[in-house]
Design a protein around this motif. Structure first.
Motif, PDB file in Angstrom:
ATOM      1  N   SER A 225       2.148  26.692 -12.928  1.00  0.00           N
ATOM      2  CA  SER A 225       0.818  26.725 -13.751  1.00  0.00           C
ATOM      3  C   SER A 225       1.345  25.007 -13.906  1.00  0.00           C
ATOM      4  N   GLU A 226       2.744  25.500 -14.869  1.00  0.00           N
ATOM      5  CA  GLU A 226       2.683  23.511 -15.667  1.00  0.00           C
ATOM      6  C   GLU A 226       2.830  22.607 -14.101  1.00  0.00           C
ATOM      7  N   ASP A 227       2.738  22.633 -12.719  1.00  0.00           N
ATOM      8  CA  ASP A 227       3.371  21.410 -11.712  1.00  0.00           C
ATOM      9  C   ASP A 227       1.652  20.729 -11.452  1.00  0.00           C
ATOM     10  N   THR A 228       0.559  21.690 -12.215  1.00  0.00           N
ATOM     11  CA  THR A 228      -0.797  20.919 -12.252  1.00  0.00           C
ATOM     12  C   THR A 228      -0.336  19.409 -12.601  1.00  0.00           C
ATOM     13  N   ALA A 229      -0.765  18.995 -11.763  1.00  0.00           N
ATOM     14  CA  ALA A 229      -1.021  17.023 -12.247  1.00  0.00           C
ATOM     15  C   ALA A 229      -1.482  16.562 -10.357  1.00  0.00           C
ATOM     16  N   VAL A 230      -1.770  15.278 -11.489  1.00  0.00           N
ATOM     17  CA  VAL A 230      -1.913  14.353  -9.426  1.00  0.00           C
ATOM     18  C   VAL A 230      -0.128  13.703  -9.565  1.00  0.00           C
ATOM     19  N   TYR A 231      -0.137  13.893  -8.141  1.00  0.00           N
ATOM     20  CA  TYR A 231       1.349  13.275  -7.714  1.00  0.00           C
ATOM     21  C   TYR A 231       1.036  11.699  -6.865  1.00  0.00           C
ATOM     22  N   TYR A 232       1.971  10.643  -7.536  1.00  0.00           N
ATOM     23  CA  TYR A 232       2.099   9.489  -6.799  1.00  0.00           C
ATOM     24  C   TYR A 232       3.367   9.063  -6.646  1.00  0.00           C
TER      25      TYR A 232
ATOM     26  N   THR B 199      -2.091  12.177  -5.191  1.00  0.00           N
ATOM     27  CA  THR B 199      -2.658  14.034  -4.841  1.00  0.00           C
ATOM     28  C   THR B 199      -2.764  14.315  -5.375  1.00  0.00           C
ATOM     29  N   GLN B 200      -4.106  15.756  -5.650  1.00  0.00           N
ATOM     30  CA  GLN B 200      -4.286  16.463  -6.694  1.00  0.00           C
ATOM     31  C   GLN B 200      -3.946  17.449  -6.732  1.00  0.00           C
ATOM     32  N   VAL B 201      -2.557  17.555  -7.372  1.00  0.00           N
ATOM     33  CA  VAL B 201      -1.733  19.168  -6.894  1.00  0.00           C
ATOM     34  C   VAL B 201      -2.554  20.500  -7.990  1.00  0.00           C
ATOM     35  N   THR B 202      -3.161  21.502  -7.840  1.00  0.00           N
ATOM     36  CA  THR B 202      -3.689  22.479  -8.602  1.00  0.00           C
ATOM     37  C   THR B 202      -3.094  23.906  -8.352  1.00  0.00           C
ATOM     38  N   VAL B 203      -2.387  24.530  -9.149  1.00  0.00           N
ATOM     39  CA  VAL B 203      -1.680  25.732  -9.237  1.00  0.00           C
ATOM     40  C   VAL B 203      -2.298  26.410 -10.169  1.00  0.00           C
ATOM     41  N   PHE B 204      -2.636  27.511  -9.186  1.00  0.00           N
ATOM     42  CA  PHE B 204      -3.752  29.041 -10.248  1.00  0.00           C
ATOM     43  C   PHE B 204      -3.889  29.839 -10.013  1.00  0.00           C
ATOM     44  N   SER B 205      -3.411  31.226 -10.639  1.00  0.00           N
ATOM     45  CA  SER B 205      -3.399  32.479 -10.412  1.00  0.00           C
ATOM     46  C   SER B 205      -5.217  32.952 -10.052  1.00  0.00           C
TER      47      SER B 205
ATOM     48  N   GLN C  97       0.741  -0.995   0.138  1.00  0.00           N
ATOM     49  CA  GLN C  97       0.184   0.423   0.017  1.00  0.00           C
ATOM     50  C   GLN C  97       1.222   1.507   0.423  1.00  0.00           C
ATOM     51  N   LEU C  98       0.685   2.173  -0.759  1.00  0.00           N
ATOM     52  CA  LEU C  98       1.001   3.774  -1.158  1.00  0.00           C
ATOM     53  C   LEU C  98       0.017   4.409  -1.136  1.00  0.00           C
ATOM     54  N   VAL C  99      -0.078   5.492   0.370  1.00  0.00           N
ATOM     55  CA  VAL C  99      -1.576   6.100   0.429  1.00  0.00           C
ATOM     56  C   VAL C  99      -0.433   7.821   0.516  1.00  0.00           C
ATOM     57  N   GLU C 100      -0.521   8.490  -0.601  1.00  0.00           N
ATOM     58  CA  GLU C 100      -0.493   9.953  -0.565  1.00  0.00           C
ATOM     59  C   GLU C 100      -1.604  10.920  -0.057  1.00  0.00           C
ATOM     60  N   SER C 101      -0.800  12.010  -0.029  1.00  0.00           N
ATOM     61  CA  SER C 101      -1.925  13.177   1.192  1.00  0.00           C
ATOM     62  C   SER C 101      -0.487  14.399   0.981  1.00  0.00           C
ATOM     63  N   GLY C 102      -1.499  15.358   0.898  1.00  0.00           N
ATOM     64  CA  GLY C 102      -0.641  16.981   1.198  1.00  0.00           C
ATOM     65  C   GLY C 102      -1.192  17.854   0.063  1.00  0.00           C
ATOM     66  N   GLY C 103      -1.844  16.760  -1.547  1.00  0.00           N
ATOM     67  CA  GLY C 103      -1.665  18.208  -2.528  1.00  0.00           C
ATOM     68  C   GLY C 103      -3.260  19.285  -1.819  1.00  0.00           C
ATOM     69  N   GLY C 104      -3.444  20.523  -2.861  1.00  0.00           N
ATOM     70  CA  GLY C 104      -4.759  21.054  -2.775  1.00  0.00           C
ATOM     71  C   GLY C 104      -4.448  21.913  -3.846  1.00  0.00           C
ATOM     72  N   LEU C 105      -4.816  22.917  -4.046  1.00  0.00           N
ATOM     73  CA  LEU C 105      -4.916  24.521  -3.919  1.00  0.00           C
ATOM     74  C   LEU C 105      -3.905  26.006  -4.133  1.00  0.00           C
ATOM     75  N   VAL C 106      -2.812  25.704  -4.540  1.00  0.00           N
ATOM     76  CA  VAL C 106      -2.147  26.759  -4.095  1.00  0.00           C
ATOM     77  C   VAL C 106      -1.616  27.844  -5.809  1.00  0.00           C
ATOM     78  N   GLN C 107      -1.608  29.123  -5.005  1.00  0.00           N
ATOM     79  CA  GLN C 107      -0.812  30.003  -6.202  1.00  0.00           C
ATOM     80  C   GLN C 107      -0.066  29.386  -6.603  1.00  0.00           C
ATOM     81  N   PRO C 108       0.098  30.056  -7.781  1.00  0.00           N
ATOM     82  CA  PRO C 108       1.803  30.419  -8.121  1.00  0.00           C
ATOM     83  C   PRO C 108       2.789  30.503  -7.795  1.00  0.00           C
TER      84      PRO C 108
END
Length: 115
Positions: free
Chosen positions: A88-95, A109-115, A3-14
Motif C-alpha cells: 500500500s505504501e507504494d501508492t504514488a505517481v511514478y516518473y 503514471t499513477q500506481v494505486t495499491v489497494f486491498s 520528452q519522457l512518456v510514462e505508462s503502465g500504471g494502474g490499480l493492483v492489490q497488495p
C-alpha cells in the motif's frame, strides 16, 4: 525537445505486480543515466532507482530493493520498472527522470495499491 512518456500504471492489490515503461526522445538516451522517482499523496519526490547508460549497473532505494527492477532498451529509447510484491505504501505517481531529483521528468503514471 526532450520528452519522457510514462505508462503502465494502474490499480493492483497488495502482493501484485506492475511493469512501468517510459519512452523518451529529444536527447542522447544511450549516453544518459536514467532514474525513476515517485511522489506519494501529500509527500515530496522520492528517488527509487537508477540505471547506468549501458544498463550494466543499477541502484535502488531501501524501500524498494529486492522488489523493483529497473531495466532499459537503448534501441527503443525506453526504460522500464518491474514492480513486484507491491505494498500500500507504494501508492504514488511514478516518473522517469533524467536526474535524481526528478527536475527533468515526464507527466507520470499513477500506481494505486489497494486491498
Amino acid at each position: 525537445q526532450v520528452q519522457l512518456v510514462e505508462s503502465g500504471g494502474g490499480l493492483v492489490q497488495p502482493g501484485g505486480s506492475l511493469r512501468l515503461s517510459c519512452v523518451t526522445s529529444g536527447f542522447s538516451f544511450s549516453r544518459s543515466r536514467m532514474y525513476w522517482v515517485r511522489q506519494a499523496p501529500g509527500k515530496g519526490l522520492e528517488w527509487i532507482s537508477t540505471i547506468s547508460s549501458d544498463g550494466s549497473g543499477t541502484g535502488y532505494a531501501d524501500s524498494v530493493k529486492g522488489r523493483f527492477t529497473m531495466s532499459r532498451d537503448n534501441a527503443k529509447n525506453t526504460v522500464y520498472l518491474q514492480m513486484n510484491n507491491l505494498r500500500s505504501e507504494d501508492t504514488a505517481v511514478y516518473y522517469c527522470a533524467r536526474d535524481e531529483a526528478g527536475n527533468s521528468r515526464g507527466q507520470g503514471t499513477q500506481v494505486t495499491v489497494f486491498s
